[in-house]
Structure formats: C-alpha cells, structure tokens
Design a protein around this motif. Structure first.
Motif, mmCIF file in Angstrom:
data_model
loop_
_atom_site.group_PDB
_atom_site.id
_atom_site.type_symbol
_atom_site.label_atom_id
_atom_site.label_comp_id
_atom_site.label_asym_id
_atom_site.label_seq_id
_atom_site.Cartn_x
_atom_site.Cartn_y
_atom_site.Cartn_z
ATOM 1 N N TRP A 84 18.125 2.110 7.178
ATOM 2 C CA TRP A 84 17.591 2.966 8.229
ATOM 3 C C TRP A 84 18.576 3.930 8.870
ATOM 4 O O TRP A 84 18.167 4.739 9.705
ATOM 5 N N GLU A 85 19.837 3.882 8.538
ATOM 6 C CA GLU A 85 20.785 4.819 9.164
ATOM 7 C C GLU A 85 21.603 5.536 8.089
ATOM 8 O O GLU A 85 22.672 5.076 7.694
ATOM 9 N N PRO A 86 21.093 6.680 7.609
ATOM 10 C CA PRO A 86 21.767 7.405 6.525
ATOM 11 C C PRO A 86 23.057 8.108 6.946
ATOM 12 O O PRO A 86 23.810 8.568 6.090
ATOM 13 N N ARG A 87 23.340 8.181 8.248
ATOM 14 C CA ARG A 87 24.554 8.864 8.697
ATOM 15 C C ARG A 87 25.803 8.016 8.546
ATOM 16 O O ARG A 87 26.915 8.495 8.769
ATOM 17 N N LEU A 88 25.636 6.762 8.122
ATOM 18 C CA LEU A 88 26.801 5.888 8.000
ATOM 19 C C LEU A 88 26.733 5.047 6.740
ATOM 20 O O LEU A 88 25.673 4.878 6.141
ATOM 21 N N ARG A 89 27.893 4.532 6.364
ATOM 22 C CA ARG A 89 28.009 3.562 5.280
ATOM 23 C C ARG A 89 28.709 2.336 5.861
ATOM 24 O O ARG A 89 29.822 2.437 6.371
ATOM 25 N N VAL A 90 28.037 1.212 5.791
ATOM 26 C CA VAL A 90 28.604 -0.020 6.320
ATOM 27 C C VAL A 90 29.743 -0.459 5.416
ATOM 28 O O VAL A 90 29.587 -0.552 4.201
ATOM 29 N N GLU A 91 30.900 -0.717 6.016
ATOM 30 C CA GLU A 91 32.051 -1.214 5.269
ATOM 31 C C GLU A 91 32.190 -2.723 5.404
ATOM 32 O O GLU A 91 32.548 -3.404 4.461
ATOM 33 N N GLU A 92 31.927 -3.234 6.610
ATOM 34 C CA GLU A 92 32.069 -4.665 6.834
ATOM 35 C C GLU A 92 31.225 -5.091 8.034
ATOM 36 O O GLU A 92 31.112 -4.355 9.006
ATOM 37 N N VAL A 93 30.654 -6.268 7.921
ATOM 38 C CA VAL A 93 29.961 -6.888 9.052
ATOM 39 C C VAL A 93 30.551 -8.289 9.209
ATOM 40 O O VAL A 93 30.474 -9.101 8.294
ATOM 41 N N ALA A 94 31.168 -8.529 10.341
ATOM 42 C CA ALA A 94 31.741 -9.842 10.640
ATOM 43 C C ALA A 94 30.979 -10.429 11.817
ATOM 44 O O ALA A 94 30.834 -9.783 12.850
ATOM 45 N N VAL A 95 30.489 -11.633 11.640
ATOM 46 C CA VAL A 95 29.760 -12.318 12.713
ATOM 47 C C VAL A 95 30.497 -13.625 12.999
ATOM 48 O O VAL A 95 30.582 -14.497 12.133
ATOM 49 N N GLU A 96 31.021 -13.728 14.196
ATOM 50 C CA GLU A 96 31.831 -14.883 14.599
ATOM 51 C C GLU A 96 31.235 -15.528 15.841
ATOM 52 O O GLU A 96 30.502 -14.901 16.590
ATOM 53 N N GLU A 97 31.607 -16.779 16.058
ATOM 54 C CA GLU A 97 31.198 -17.458 17.283
ATOM 55 C C GLU A 97 31.735 -16.702 18.491
ATOM 56 O O GLU A 97 32.840 -16.176 18.454
ATOM 57 N N ASP A 98 30.960 -16.682 19.557
ATOM 58 C CA ASP A 98 31.440 -16.124 20.814
ATOM 59 C C ASP A 98 32.266 -17.215 21.489
ATOM 60 O O ASP A 98 31.727 -18.277 21.812
ATOM 61 N N PRO A 99 33.572 -16.997 21.698
ATOM 62 C CA PRO A 99 34.407 -18.051 22.279
ATOM 63 C C PRO A 99 34.007 -18.412 23.708
ATOM 64 O O PRO A 99 34.344 -19.503 24.179
#
Length: 130
Positions: A84-99
């Motif tokens: 849905w967002e052609p203006r960008l290319r995702v390089e990385e998605v990191a999902v971590e616990e909220d400390p």
C-alpha cells in the motif's frame, strides 16, 4: 527540490486544524510517515470500498507477547507497506519487547524513499496482552 511534488502532500494525520483554521497539511517525509501510521492502524475491511487495505495491527491486541507473535507482526507490517505504500521500500522491520511495558512491543521500520533514496526509520508501539 519541492518535496511535496516528489513525495506528495495530504491532509495531516491525525486530521487537525492549522493556525489558519483550515485543515493542516503534511508533505514530503512527514506525509510518508503519516501514511505508514494510517496503513498499519487501519483494520482490513474497515474501508468499505477498499476492504483489503490496512495492516490490522489491532488484531494482535489479545495475542501473547512472544517471539512468534512479534515475527507475525513484522511480517504483517512488511506486507502491508509493500502493498500500500509505493513511495518506499521496506529494508527491515524489527519488532522487540517494550522494556517498559510487558503488554506491548515496539516495531521499528527502516525504509528507503524511492524518489530520493533517503533512508528513514519510524517506530511505533503495538499493544498486546503480554
């Protein structure tokens, strides 16, 4: 360079009135960051004329905050932004616990703007049950 022409302009998110009393607008990199929020926070089937639109991150609200769930969130984010967002290319998605909150995770999205090749990063909290 006119970033509004290159990356677009739109009503700000969340919608608000500006100092002039008219709708506030965003443009450029800000517009892209706001679009990311709109995509990820919109539930699928929420938009009647575009039922596949959205990241549906709210569906993880009652899921356990486990490594497996965080991988599912990362995959959901990458797929939704890719679709849905052609203006960008995702390089990385990191999902971590909220400390600071065992019932939340922090998603950090690193992406490259297609038009300018600038690398950007945005983070958001995803509520979960813990």
């Amino acid at each position: 360079m006119d970033v509004g022409r290159v990356l677009g302009r739109g009503i700000s998110f969340p919608p608000r009135l500006g100092e002039s009393g008219r709708w506030a607008w965003s443009e450029g990199e800000v517009s892209v960051r706001e679009a990311i929020q709109v995509i990820l926070l919109t539930e699928r089937s929420e938009r009647l004329m575009l039922p596949e639109f959205g990241g549906s991150l709210g569906r993880f609200l009652f899921e356990p905050n486990t490594v497996a769930t965080r991988h599912l969130i990362a995959d959901r984010i990458a797929r939704a932004l890719g679709a849905w967002e052609p203006r960008l290319r995702v390089e990385e998605v990191a999902v971590e616990e909220d400390p600071d909150d065992p019932q939340a995770a922090i998603a950090t999205i690193t992406y490259k703007l297609v038009a300018t090749q600038a690398r950007e990063r945005v983070s958001m909290t995803v509520a979960m049950s813990g």
